[in-house]
Design an enzyme around this catalytic site. Sequence first.
Site, short mmCIF file in Angstrom:
data_model
loop_
_atom_site.label_atom_id
_atom_site.label_comp_id
_atom_site.label_asym_id
_atom_site.label_seq_id
_atom_site.Cartn_x
_atom_site.Cartn_y
_atom_site.Cartn_z
N GLU A 101 0.80 -1.23 0.00
CA GLU A 101 0.00 0.00 0.00
C GLU A 101 0.83 1.28 0.00
O GLU A 101 0.41 2.31 -0.50
CB GLU A 101 -0.96 0.01 1.20
N PHE A 163 -11.46 -7.05 13.61
CA PHE A 163 -10.38 -7.53 12.74
C PHE A 163 -10.01 -6.42 11.73
O PHE A 163 -10.88 -5.82 11.11
CB PHE A 163 -10.83 -8.79 11.99
N GLN A 164 -8.75 -6.17 11.60
CA GLN A 164 -8.21 -5.14 10.70
C GLN A 164 -8.79 -3.76 10.99
O GLN A 164 -9.03 -2.97 10.09
CB GLN A 164 -8.41 -5.53 9.24
N LYS A 213 -17.28 -0.36 6.01
CA LYS A 213 -17.79 -1.32 5.04
C LYS A 213 -19.31 -1.25 4.90
O LYS A 213 -19.85 -1.37 3.79
CB LYS A 213 -17.36 -2.73 5.42
N MET A 529 24.65 8.31 2.23
CA MET A 529 24.58 9.55 3.01
C MET A 529 24.87 9.28 4.48
O MET A 529 25.53 10.09 5.15
CB MET A 529 23.20 10.20 2.82
#
Lengths: 621, 165
Positions: A101, A163-164, A213, A529
């Site tokens: 993502e 969940f999630q 949802k 760096m």
Amino acid sequence: MAGECLPARRENREIKVRKSAGWLPWHDFLTVTGQNDYPHGFTNELIFYQFMEATGAEIVVRCLAEEGVEFVFGYPGGAVLNIYDEIFKQNKFKHVLVRHEQAAVHAADAYARSTGRVGVALVTSGPGVTNAVTGIATAYMDSIPIVVVTGQVPTPAIGLDAFQEVDTVGITRPCVKHNFLVKDVKDLAATMKKAFIIAATGRPGPVVVDVPKDVTYHTTDFEYPATVEMRSYSPVVKGHSGQMKRAVQMLLEAKRPMIYAGGGVVLGDASEQLAELTRLLGFPITNTLMGLGGYPATDRQNLGMLGMHGTYEANMAMQHSDVLLAVGARFDDRVIGNPAHFAREQRRIIHIDVDPSSISKRVKVDVPIVGDVKNVLTDMLALLKQAKEKPDVAALNAWWTQIELWRSKNCLKYNRNSPIIKPQYVVEKLWEVTKGDAYVTSDVGQHQMWAAQYYKFDKPRRWINSGGLGTMGVGLPYAMGVQLAFPDAQVACITGESSIQMNIQELSTCKQYRIPVKVVTLNNRYMGMVRQWQEFFYGSRYAESYMESLPDFVKLAEAYGHVGMRIDKPEDVEAALKEAFSPALKERMVFMDFQTDQTENVFPMVEGGKGLSEMILAEEL
Amino acid sequence: MSRRHIISLLMENEAGALSRVAGLFSARAYNIESLTVAPTEDATLSRMTIVTVGSEDIIEQITKQLNKLVDVIKVMDLTEGSHIERELMLVKLRAMGADREEIKRTADIFRGNIIDVTESTYTIELTGAGSKLDAFLEAIDSAFILETVRTGASGIGRGERSLKI
């Protein structure tokens, strides 16, 4: 090869693939016809126009279509399945399936940076969101307009550690311009509209729309509003006329003027106005890292980038100017160094910015002008042309003489006779081979600074990098976003062996969508760096900055279905680049692994906390 | 030089609006001495009073950053003009025997009201500027104090000076 983007096949369905000449898979876009095993028969027309009533998922998709979105970068998951189902049924925009993502948000961000339009990403709840946060914060720090639609657990489950589930609005709050949790499907369309307006106007930035949802399957009458009134949101557009008059007066009185132009010029599409003003006045100009391309780099009046790794002449002119015009820049710590040291020299400062909070934040200014940079520059140009006074030519000539003296130090010189590939040389050659006309993305570190110093950007929106947050791993997803927006353009990703590994999985996305970016890896086997700072400030104790066990990038690229090249010798650099950008490989993603000098450092350098004129130059070591 | 400022603001009365302000203060390391918020006569609006301490530069940044929040409609630094500041405090005191009379007298002097009485306690309601409430607590023997609760300051401009949309 269209099979690569096919959805999971279902038995009793007939699939027709429309062939086309293009190289992108959606030129072979699927038309699904025939025995139809969906609850309601569909064609796009039906979905889009027949039903007044729509589900939340349909509304999200239709809003995106109404906004003219071309690409949605995303990754499906439980909470966004309804939205994905609607995406499946439409062909107004293309969905690009990334492999993580974070990359979805970066790609949307790069799409926005390169086109000036709002980028869109779609992720699921929970880990989808937390993975996206780095991308959102990156866009926020560089003021990039993106809309991120995030799935959320159903409203009755919010707060129950479902969940999630994460508190998306809470997690993203400090790194968005604004965010919304849509609890009622009736608010969804207006919220989407607000998100696009807020993202794109004023000082742009990311906006998150969190959609539970259940909202995606609830229905309501759908109408996409042309605009939405927000009494609490009204960005300033026009500059204050009195302030602009004072500014013009001040510019005309200047003996040692300097123009300091930042990312605001690029984001505000004001480079034309800036160029006209700069040429009219005959003043020297410098671009920040974010502002590269805002004024042509090859123009004589441009002193190059300023800041921690800016040119000697740009930093010296900045420090010793008597009138400084700051345009869409914010006096960042990497740009002016220590503000107390900067304030030691007397100078009057004019600051144009769309965001009032950028003004007098780190440096006190004399003439603040809040407004859209393009509008303000246009108005100031008009005032300048009317003015009876002209710039002080004698003073300007003396100032330019001084600047040329600084410039003659040739602070970007490096050893061109090295038997080992110098990273600067690769960037210079890339500039030559691409005729200075490529879109260049970078990751973060030494290679980013060399790209900024040696690739001379003459046009805005060509240089795509993470300036504010300094996010390693942006380079490849950035290149994807740009290449999708400009399928025919040359897109190079200048990166290092460490940065590229932070989103290397996107090579798979490049394969699926045949995104022919060219990756230029300056491989010095170190986090360069970090190694440089350890060399300078930590007694050369290279704690954990050596990259052990690197993969064979050639084989890796090939494993992902791309072209891999390893280049060991300076004399092979140009040929490799020419081959990569040749018509034969135009449609292929090419991964070039340049084995570069491990000891090379970025110069000039202003040590953290030091003054802008206290630079370490290559020759001083 | 750091000075105490009372910043008043109007914002959309929406879920999460308060956390945007609180989050801004913590993210940018600004001080919050107190913060009060409640809906106004227009239920779509919330009015918030923030007491903070900072130099002029910091306060300028605070007001600019608050204005930048998309939910915020108007911001006013009350301390820039004449204004009135009030805070409510409830104090529960151990009050037995001869102390009861003494405590009541002190409460009267501070124009406090006794709003709950038991055989052994008084609960006193007191309003005023923060300094007056401090003074009351100093005037009372700390051994008597069972608990205190303060609302934090609310403020309003004097005369015609008002914060409205």
